[in-house]
Design an enzyme around this catalytic site. Structure first.
Site, PDB file in Angstrom:
ATOM      1  N   TYR A 101       0.666  -1.154  -0.137  1.00 47.87           N
ATOM      2  CA  TYR A 101      -0.201  -0.079  -0.021  1.00 47.87           C
ATOM      3  C   TYR A 101       0.719   1.378  -0.006  1.00 47.87           C
ATOM      4  O   TYR A 101       1.751   1.275   0.754  1.00 47.87           O
ATOM      5  CB  TYR A 101      -0.763   0.091   1.155  1.00 47.87           C
ATOM      6  CG  TYR A 101      -1.605   1.313   1.166  1.00 47.87           C
ATOM      7  CD1 TYR A 101      -2.727   1.682   0.728  1.00 47.87           C
ATOM      8  CD2 TYR A 101      -1.335   2.533   2.077  1.00 47.87           C
ATOM      9  CE1 TYR A 101      -3.472   2.685   0.912  1.00 47.87           C
ATOM     10  CE2 TYR A 101      -1.807   3.745   2.162  1.00 47.87           C
ATOM     11  CZ  TYR A 101      -3.034   3.834   1.596  1.00 47.87           C
ATOM     12  OH  TYR A 101      -3.770   4.901   1.694  1.00 47.87           O
ATOM     13  N   GLU A 189      -3.591   7.766  -4.028  1.00 54.60           N
ATOM     14  CA  GLU A 189      -3.174   6.310  -3.469  1.00 54.60           C
ATOM     15  C   GLU A 189      -2.813   5.338  -4.683  1.00 54.60           C
ATOM     16  O   GLU A 189      -3.679   5.389  -5.461  1.00 54.60           O
ATOM     17  CB  GLU A 189      -4.246   6.138  -2.770  1.00 54.60           C
ATOM     18  CG  GLU A 189      -4.427   4.520  -1.875  1.00 54.60           C
ATOM     19  CD  GLU A 189      -5.768   4.635  -1.071  1.00 54.60           C
ATOM     20  OE1 GLU A 189      -5.887   5.096   0.238  1.00 54.60           O
ATOM     21  OE2 GLU A 189      -6.644   4.016  -1.695  1.00 54.60           O
TER      22      GLU A 189
END
Ligand code: GDP
Ligand code: MN
Length: 376
Positions: A101, A189
């Site tokens: 992530y 993101e």
């Protein structure tokens, strides 16, 4: 403002992020044609403005163009958390060894754009954040110097990336940071950023939220707005320059000023009622805005009474009173109106309303009690 994955990827590509090639399709045949051009295995991905598409069945692998057509047919039209899938991204499939992530947000506490990274990337990152927040590394960028190399290395070490990936990881983080700054993002993101089976990093998902307050600096990005992001009422409100948030009570609130709007919601609750919305008609509100506000509030069928709470300053009481009167003939349905009106041109405002049979009051508490009574 939220934008779709395929749009976010196009914004990020020029920053050197390793994003597999792909194109967007709105029919199964288009999806098949794209798959044929890409060759090899592809992923067909629902383009909706919510996360968790994978878990909802909106991300599917396809080995052939025919299979891509089938998967696209299944995904197009699907409902994902209340959003209908109108388009799919067809993109070259990656062979995943690890899912990481990587995200950037504005951390309001530290007042820094903050890089977050976790070796537990992929579809369960929300759960990691909730149950094992220590598995998410956070690094704050210096407002003047940006993200520095040592910070990127810090993150890469914490992710336990092999030495050969330190530079590529740094380049990706730097590119993402530059894009975040250039486009005035509130979120950028990559989840997951993968290490593929050849040992290389690839960004296979991308999410970007743009700061609405900075959109005036990005005329080209405004066009990316998907009407699906807003309800019809929210869109109409935005177009009229009103701040509107729909809630689920029965009392419509029409107020000038955000602080007063919040105080009004509290008062309505204290008087035993439930506000149907937050609505700030803004300073200097003219009749046309009042008309639009009433139309938006009454489009919500749960609304049984409306409270106007106006503190006249830049917004003049007579102007608001005229707006209310002008709106009366076109009200979509009859509804009791309670008006609290004080400030500039107060007497004139009260008189304009009285002529139409509406008695305005000056006390907030009294107005709140009256509107709650009217809604019963
Ligand atoms: P999200 O569920 O909306 O976040 O959509 P993602 O694009 O992140 O995809 C969800 C999951 O699908 C990823 O975490 C991967 O496990 C899987 N996935 C997505 N793209 C690929 C791909 O190219 N190859 C493989 N093998 N899996 C993929
Ligand atoms: Mn994802």
């Amino acid at each position: 403002m939220k934008i779709h994955e395929y749009q976010a990827k196009e914004l990020l590509r020029p920053y050197g992020l390793p994003i597999p090639p792909g194109e967007v399709a709105s029919t199964p045949d288009e999806a098949a044609a794209i798959a044929a051009r890409l060759e090899g295995q592809v992923v067909v991905k629902a383009q909706v403005l919510v996360g968790g598409r994978g878990k909802a069945g909106g991300v599917k692998l396809a080995d052939t163009p025919a299979e891509a057509r089938e998967k696209a047919a299944a995904i197009l039209g699907m409902d994902i958390k209340g959003n209908r899938v109108e388009q799919v991204l067809v993109t070259q499939a990656a062979d995943i060894a690890r899912e990481i992530y990587l995200g950037l947000v504005l951390d309001r506490t530290t007042r820094r754009v903050t890089l977050m990274a976790s070796s537990e990337g992929g579809v369960d990152i929300e759960e990691v954040a909730a149950t094992a927040p220590e598995k998410i590394i956070k690094v704050g960028a210096n407002p003047l110097l940006g993200l520095q190399d040592f910070q990127m290395r810090q993150a890469a070490f914490a992710l336990d990336l092999p030495g050969g990936l330190l530079r590529p990881f740094g380049a990706i983080a730097r590119g993402l940071y530059q894009a975040f700054m250039d486009y005035d993002c509130s979120l950028a993101e990559i989840n997951p950023l993968i290490v593929n089976t050849d040992g290389a990093l690839q960004a296979i998902d991308a999410k970007i939220n743009l700061d609405d307050n900075a959109l005036y600096r990005h005329a080209d990005l405004v066009e990316l707005r998907d009407p699906q992001e807003e309800t019809a009422a929210e869109r109409e409100a935005r177009e009229h320059g009103l701040s509107y948030v729909q809630l689920d009570g029965t009392i419509g609130c029409c107020v000038n000023g955000a602080g007063l709007a919040m105080a009004t919601m509290d008062l309505v609750q204290a008087a035993g009622g439930q506000p149907a919305n937050f609505l700030d008609i803004g300073g200097g509100a003219q009749s046309d805005r009042v008309i639009a506000a009433l139309r938006i509030i009454l489009a919500d069928e749960r609304v049984r009474a409306v409270l106007f709470n106006i503190f006249g300053g830049i917004t003049r009481c007579d102007e608001v009173a005229r707006g209310i009167v002008a709106a009366l003939p076109s009200l979509p349905r009859p509804v009791p109106l309670t008006v609290r009106l004080v400030g500039v041109n107060e007497a004139e405002g009260h008189q304009i309303l009285r002529a139409e049979g509406i008695t305005a009051v000056t006390s907030m508490a009294e107005a709140a009690r009256a509107v709650v009574e009217a809604a019963r």
